[in-house]
Motif scaffolding. Structure first.
Motif, PDB file in Angstrom:
ATOM      1  N   UNK A   4       1.146  -0.996   0.040  1.00  0.00           N
ATOM      2  CA  UNK A   4       0.517   0.335   0.038  1.00  0.00           C
ATOM      3  C   UNK A   4       0.855   1.426   0.167  1.00  0.00           C
ATOM      4  N   UNK A   5       1.052   2.529  -1.015  1.00  0.00           N
ATOM      5  CA  UNK A   5       1.396   3.391  -1.233  1.00  0.00           C
ATOM      6  C   UNK A   5       0.641   4.617  -0.720  1.00  0.00           C
ATOM      7  N   UNK A   6       1.482   5.789   0.174  1.00  0.00           N
ATOM      8  CA  UNK A   6       0.203   6.762   0.141  1.00  0.00           C
ATOM      9  C   UNK A   6       0.752   7.953  -0.409  1.00  0.00           C
ATOM     10  N   UNK A   7      -0.594   8.303  -1.578  1.00  0.00           N
ATOM     11  CA  UNK A   7      -0.106   8.819  -2.512  1.00  0.00           C
ATOM     12  C   UNK A   7      -0.034  10.894  -1.990  1.00  0.00           C
ATOM     13  N   UNK A   8      -1.288  10.588  -1.239  1.00  0.00           N
ATOM     14  CA  UNK A   8      -1.888  12.346  -1.153  1.00  0.00           C
ATOM     15  C   UNK A   8      -2.939  12.059  -0.091  1.00  0.00           C
ATOM     16  N   UNK A   9      -2.417  13.240   0.935  1.00  0.00           N
ATOM     17  CA  UNK A   9      -3.968  13.211   2.081  1.00  0.00           C
ATOM     18  C   UNK A   9      -4.801  14.627   1.714  1.00  0.00           C
ATOM     19  N   UNK A  10      -6.144  13.947   1.212  1.00  0.00           N
ATOM     20  CA  UNK A  10      -7.593  15.165   1.252  1.00  0.00           C
ATOM     21  C   UNK A  10      -8.195  15.216   2.682  1.00  0.00           C
ATOM     22  N   UNK A  11      -8.892  16.119   2.182  1.00  0.00           N
ATOM     23  CA  UNK A  11      -9.719  15.668   3.968  1.00  0.00           C
ATOM     24  C   UNK A  11     -10.831  15.007   3.754  1.00  0.00           C
ATOM     25  N   UNK A  12     -11.645  14.517   4.566  1.00  0.00           N
ATOM     26  CA  UNK A  12     -12.156  13.650   4.596  1.00  0.00           C
ATOM     27  C   UNK A  12     -13.694  13.630   4.145  1.00  0.00           C
ATOM     28  N   UNK A  13     -14.709  13.398   2.594  1.00  0.00           N
ATOM     29  CA  UNK A  13     -15.941  13.254   2.448  1.00  0.00           C
ATOM     30  C   UNK A  13     -16.789  13.261   3.135  1.00  0.00           C
ATOM     31  N   UNK A  14     -17.889  13.427   3.131  1.00  0.00           N
ATOM     32  CA  UNK A  14     -18.463  13.079   4.078  1.00  0.00           C
ATOM     33  C   UNK A  14     -19.570  11.900   3.438  1.00  0.00           C
ATOM     34  N   UNK A  15     -20.169  11.224   3.231  1.00  0.00           N
ATOM     35  CA  UNK A  15     -20.744   9.662   2.827  1.00  0.00           C
ATOM     36  C   UNK A  15     -20.081   8.630   2.313  1.00  0.00           C
ATOM     37  N   UNK A  16     -18.798   9.337   1.948  1.00  0.00           N
ATOM     38  CA  UNK A  16     -17.731   8.367   1.692  1.00  0.00           C
ATOM     39  C   UNK A  16     -16.998   7.019   2.590  1.00  0.00           C
ATOM     40  N   UNK A  17     -16.818   6.084   1.749  1.00  0.00           N
ATOM     41  CA  UNK A  17     -16.703   4.663   2.265  1.00  0.00           C
ATOM     42  C   UNK A  17     -15.473   4.628   2.052  1.00  0.00           C
ATOM     43  N   UNK A  18     -14.344   4.746   3.552  1.00  0.00           N
ATOM     44  CA  UNK A  18     -13.055   4.208   4.112  1.00  0.00           C
ATOM     45  C   UNK A  18     -12.972   2.926   4.256  1.00  0.00           C
ATOM     46  N   UNK A  19     -11.361   2.247   4.253  1.00  0.00           N
ATOM     47  CA  UNK A  19     -10.588   3.298   3.512  1.00  0.00           C
ATOM     48  C   UNK A  19     -11.022   2.645   2.247  1.00  0.00           C
ATOM     49  N   UNK A  20     -10.157   3.607   1.121  1.00  0.00           N
ATOM     50  CA  UNK A  20     -10.818   3.985  -0.254  1.00  0.00           C
ATOM     51  C   UNK A  20      -9.207   3.083  -0.393  1.00  0.00           C
ATOM     52  N   UNK A  21      -9.907   2.241  -1.693  1.00  0.00           N
ATOM     53  CA  UNK A  21      -7.910   1.520  -2.770  1.00  0.00           C
ATOM     54  C   UNK A  21      -8.564   2.286  -3.288  1.00  0.00           C
TER      55      UNK A  21
END
Length: 78
Positions: A4-21
């Motif tokens: 798993x590679x961390x590409x960037x960190x963004x703000x959390x989106x409302x209603x999104x499912x996490x973790x996202x691949x």
């Protein structure tokens, strides 16, 4: 093994499912050992166990036709 590679960190989106691949690593398939010696690139589909010689080979379908009947052959699941 999965990497798993961390590409960037963004703000959390409302209603999104996490973790996202976002992108999954390509699966690395093994090459047939006999074909590789002849310069061919065939994907190995079978593990061939020769108990007399204590030998394990990963072979393509064409190469398994030329092995003796005294071996155990199992399919590789990719």
């Amino acid at each position: 093994m999965n990497l798993i590679e961390l590409i960037e960190i963004k703000e959390e989106q409302v209603g999104g499912t996490y973790p996202q691949v976002i992108e999954k690593n390509k699966q690395r398939k093994k090459l047939c050992e006999r074909c590789k010696l002849n310069g061919k690139k065939e994907i190995a589909k079978y593990n061939v166990y020769d108990f007399e010689d204590e030998l394990v080979e990963q072979l393509c379908e064409a190469c398994t036709n030329s092995v003796s009947e005294d071996v155990d052959i199992s399919k590789i699941i990719y």
